[in-house]
Write a protein that holds these residues in place. Structure first.
Motif, short mmCIF file in Angstrom:
data_model
loop_
_atom_site.label_atom_id
_atom_site.label_comp_id
_atom_site.label_asym_id
_atom_site.label_seq_id
_atom_site.Cartn_x
_atom_site.Cartn_y
_atom_site.Cartn_z
N ALA A 1 0.74 -1.22 -0.07
CA ALA A 1 -0.03 0.00 -0.11
C ALA A 1 0.80 1.18 0.11
O ALA A 1 0.29 2.39 -0.42
CB ALA A 1 -0.91 -0.03 1.12
N LYS B 1 1.11 2.50 -4.78
CA LYS B 1 0.60 1.47 -4.18
C LYS B 1 0.93 0.10 -5.16
O LYS B 1 0.51 0.41 -6.65
CB LYS B 1 -0.81 1.86 -4.30
N GLY C 1 -1.19 -4.32 -1.73
CA GLY C 1 -1.78 -3.01 -1.43
C GLY C 1 -3.03 -2.71 -2.04
O GLY C 1 -3.80 -1.78 -1.73
#
Length: 155
Positions: free
Chosen positions: A75, A121, A152
């Protein structure tokens, strides 16, 4: 007495009415028209270069890509793109296996050093590209594989 909450609420209402009537400030309208949706919808490097009106990319040692070999959390993966070459118009960060390959685009001028750091991400392990679009039409890139242990993009 007017509170901060009331003022923010009224400001949002006014902005909404202006947007509905098509009376956004000129700068906001110009930026909305300049947004290249085809570039952000591209799934491959060839589609992206076509959407940007650029030529075929060539790998170069003059473009530098920084990032971790292994990212613990997909992420927030810290990456950077830089080059010392003169004549750079745009710097791009691309993540090959993301739903939208183009993660970031930076406009560069003579007054700006082409050295950018950000976080992207990543849904899975993938190649990450730093791409320099030059004013003479050349497209140079560097690539690095980043392995992600925790996805993510919902993984």
């Amino acid at each position: 007495m007017q509170t901060r909450r009331t003022m923010l609420s009224r400001s949002a209402q006014v902005a909404g009415m202006l947007a509905t009537l098509g009376m956004l400030p000129g700068l906001a309208q110009a930026q909305a028209k300049a947004y290249n949706t085809a570039a952000f919808d591209a799934k491959t490097m060839a589609e992206l270069m076509k959407a940007l009106g650029a030529g075929a990319p060539v790998e170069s040692k003059d473009v530098t890509l920084t990032g971790p070999d292994i990212a613990e959390n997909g992420a927030v993966v810290p990456v950077g793109a830089s080059t010392t070459l003169a004549g750079v118009k745009h710097m791009l960060l691309l993540v090959e296996k993301n739903p939208a390959m183009l993660s970031a685009i930076f406009d560069v001028s003579d007054a700006v050093e082409a050295n950018f750091q950000t976080r992207v991400k990543m849904g899975q392990s993938s190649n990450v590209f730093a791409v320099a679009l030059m004013s003479d039409g050349k497209v140079l890139y560097a690539v690095k594989e980043v392995k992600v242990t925790l996805g993510g993009c919902g993984g």
